[in-house]
Design an enzyme around this catalytic site. Structure first.
Site, mmCIF file in Angstrom:
data_model
loop_
_atom_site.group_PDB
_atom_site.id
_atom_site.type_symbol
_atom_site.label_atom_id
_atom_site.label_comp_id
_atom_site.label_asym_id
_atom_site.label_seq_id
_atom_site.Cartn_x
_atom_site.Cartn_y
_atom_site.Cartn_z
ATOM 1 N N GLU A 1 1.864 64.747 -38.181
ATOM 2 C CA GLU A 1 0.489 64.313 -38.070
ATOM 3 C C GLU A 1 -0.539 65.251 -37.526
ATOM 4 O O GLU A 1 -0.142 65.857 -36.436
ATOM 5 C CB GLU A 1 0.437 62.582 -37.600
ATOM 6 C CG GLU A 1 -0.983 62.129 -37.231
ATOM 7 C CD GLU A 1 -0.979 61.093 -36.321
ATOM 8 O OE1 GLU A 1 -0.305 60.847 -35.580
ATOM 9 O OE2 GLU A 1 -1.663 60.052 -36.825
ATOM 10 N N ASN B 1 -7.984 60.676 -41.241
ATOM 11 C CA ASN B 1 -6.522 61.188 -40.681
ATOM 12 C C ASN B 1 -5.722 61.238 -41.843
ATOM 13 O O ASN B 1 -5.165 60.346 -42.471
ATOM 14 C CB ASN B 1 -5.998 60.186 -39.606
ATOM 15 C CG ASN B 1 -4.635 60.790 -38.969
ATOM 16 O OD1 ASN B 1 -4.124 61.906 -39.440
ATOM 17 N ND2 ASN B 1 -4.574 60.308 -37.751
ATOM 18 N N LYS C 1 -4.866 57.998 -43.757
ATOM 19 C CA LYS C 1 -4.002 56.915 -42.701
ATOM 20 C C LYS C 1 -4.856 55.376 -42.754
ATOM 21 O O LYS C 1 -6.115 55.506 -42.646
ATOM 22 C CB LYS C 1 -4.137 57.550 -41.464
ATOM 23 C CG LYS C 1 -3.400 56.432 -40.437
ATOM 24 C CD LYS C 1 -3.386 57.243 -39.237
ATOM 25 C CE LYS C 1 -2.493 56.668 -37.758
ATOM 26 N NZ LYS C 1 -2.452 57.386 -36.952
ATOM 27 N N GLU D 1 -8.602 56.992 -31.993
ATOM 28 C CA GLU D 1 -8.518 57.020 -33.683
ATOM 29 C C GLU D 1 -9.497 55.948 -34.144
ATOM 30 O O GLU D 1 -10.102 56.490 -35.280
ATOM 31 C CB GLU D 1 -7.233 56.621 -34.035
ATOM 32 C CG GLU D 1 -5.985 57.783 -33.682
ATOM 33 C CD GLU D 1 -4.924 57.771 -34.650
ATOM 34 O OE1 GLU D 1 -4.908 57.817 -35.656
ATOM 35 O OE2 GLU D 1 -3.716 57.382 -34.164
ATOM 36 N N CYS E 1 2.111 58.036 -39.135
ATOM 37 C CA CYS E 1 2.305 57.268 -37.632
ATOM 38 C C CYS E 1 2.348 55.871 -37.770
ATOM 39 O O CYS E 1 3.317 55.027 -37.998
ATOM 40 C CB CYS E 1 1.362 58.060 -36.952
ATOM 41 S SG CYS E 1 1.962 57.700 -34.933
ATOM 42 N N ASN F 1 2.062 61.432 -33.912
ATOM 43 C CA ASN F 1 1.877 61.685 -32.741
ATOM 44 C C ASN F 1 1.962 60.325 -31.863
ATOM 45 O O ASN F 1 1.141 59.483 -31.737
ATOM 46 C CB ASN F 1 0.585 62.161 -32.515
ATOM 47 C CG ASN F 1 0.286 63.613 -32.932
ATOM 48 O OD1 ASN F 1 0.391 64.610 -32.262
ATOM 49 N ND2 ASN F 1 0.357 63.637 -34.301
HETATM 50 N N1 CDT Z 1 -0.823 58.454 -33.872
HETATM 51 C C1 CDT Z 1 -0.358 57.313 -33.784
HETATM 52 O O1 CDT Z 1 -0.966 56.442 -34.912
HETATM 53 N N2 CDT Z 1 -0.021 56.949 -32.724
HETATM 54 C C2 CDT Z 1 0.389 55.708 -32.485
HETATM 55 C C3 CDT Z 1 0.324 55.098 -30.919
HETATM 56 C C4 CDT Z 1 -0.012 53.764 -30.721
HETATM 57 S S1 CDT Z 1 -0.653 53.578 -29.360
HETATM 58 C C5 CDT Z 1 -2.180 53.244 -29.429
HETATM 59 C C6 CDT Z 1 1.562 54.969 -33.056
HETATM 60 O O2 CDT Z 1 1.932 53.963 -33.600
HETATM 61 O O3 CDT Z 1 2.726 55.613 -32.802
#
Ligand code: CDT
Length: 310
Positions: free
Chosen positions: A47, A107, A124, A143, A169, A194
């Site tokens: 991502e 995204n 996304k 985000e 993600c 990420n």
């Molecule tokens: N990039 C991404 O979607 N990361 C989220 C972190 C969540 S914490 C607000 C994830 O679900 O892995």
């Protein structure tokens, strides 16, 4: 004739705030070449693979964040990835921040075939985090400030010998993501992530528990939809904030068959036999035979949980 996709997952180590696109693309290219040398058909990148995870930075003026976005794909910095992939005859899937001609922000992850044609685009849907600066957090996850929710649903594409889908993600944590693709016969789901190693709101949650969540949801998605799932991390310490590694390839039984060992640039491989999806798709998860949609209405008619009255 079995349909085997030799898949590479190209985990990225950290990308620092000042790292230029050209340098990042050079790292991605090195991994693409490794995958091609192993005769892979397809390589998955993370991502937001071209930049640091910029949603951790707050900017009052949203337009000031546009420098993290790609207005063209391929653009000046990424064209070499497409040209090299075409020369080597390898497909790839790449996550990046997309700025559309209408100035919409998504995204996004694309799927590119071995002739370097963009054959699939996913935006996304499940955007985690928040839209305003929240001082109680140890770090920000903005985000919801910088992206719109994806407007393309969860499409799948018949390409490169199979039925392929993508998500990004946080999408992996939602069973609906995989089921919507499962209902279109998906055989391989590719996703980048990420994910902070720790929880900014729950410091006592261990990295091991969070890695368990990471793998649990992808393994469940694979098994319950009888498909392969590949997850590709951007990992390591970005500007003092650690992102988890754990990139993996999961078979339709929900078993991890390849797993990254580092938190740096690292390529893992597996021969994914897409015909291995057929047994579960025709038995336990023969959707046409066993699903009871008359009882699933709440899933698409209600967003939040509504417990019965006390
Ligand atoms: N990039 C991404 O979607 N990361 C989220 C972190 C969540 S914490 C607000 C994830 O679900 O892995």
């Amino acid at each position: 004739m079995p349909r085997v996709v030799r898949l590479a997952v190209a985990q990225s180590g950290p990308i620092q705030k000042d790292e230029r696109r050209e340098r990042v693309v050079a790292r991605l290219l090195a991994m693409l070449k490794q995958a091609a040398a192993r005769r892979c058909h397809l390589v998955l990148f993370p991502e937001l693979a071209l930049t640091t995870f910029f949603p951790r930075y707050y900017e009052a003026e949203r337009a000031d964040m546009d420098r993290w976005f790609e207005a063209e794909m391929p653009g000046a910095a990424t064209r070499v990835l497409f040209d090299t992939a075409r020369e080597l005859g390898i497909g790839f899937s790449l996550g990046f921040a997309e700025l559309t001609p209408e100035r919409r922000h998504f995204n996004t992850q694309i799927l590119v075939d071995a002739e370097a044609r963009i054959v699939g685009r996913y935006r996304k849907v499940h955007l985690p985090g928040h839209a305003e600066f929240e001082p109680q957090r140890a770090w920000q996850h903005l985000e919801k400030r910088y992206f719109e929710p994806g407007d393309l649903g969860f499409p799948v594409w018949r390409t490169m010998g199979g039925v392929m889908g993508m998500c990004i993600c946080n999408d992996r944590r939602w069973p609906e993501t995989f089921r919507v693709m499962g209902l279109q016969g998906v055989e391989l789901v590719m996703l980048g992530y990420n994910t902070p190693t720790l929880n900014s709101m729950k410091p006592e949650e261990t990295a091991a528990t969070r890695m368990h969540h990471n793998h649990l949801c992808m393994q469940a998605g694979a098994y319950q939809n009888a498909c392969w799932v590949a997850g590709c991390a951007k990992a390591g310490d970005e500007d003092g904030y650690d992102l988890m590694a754990g990139s993996c390839i999961i078979n339709p039984d929900g078993e991890i068959v390849a797993l990254a060992q580092t938190s740096d640039d690292e390529v893992i491989f597996h021969d994914c036999d897409l015909d291995a999806c057929a047994f579960l798709k025709q038995t336990t998860f023969d959707f046409a035979a066993h699903r009871r949609i008359e009882h699933y209405g709440l899933i698409s008619s209600q967003t939040g949980a509504v417990p019965p009255p006390e």
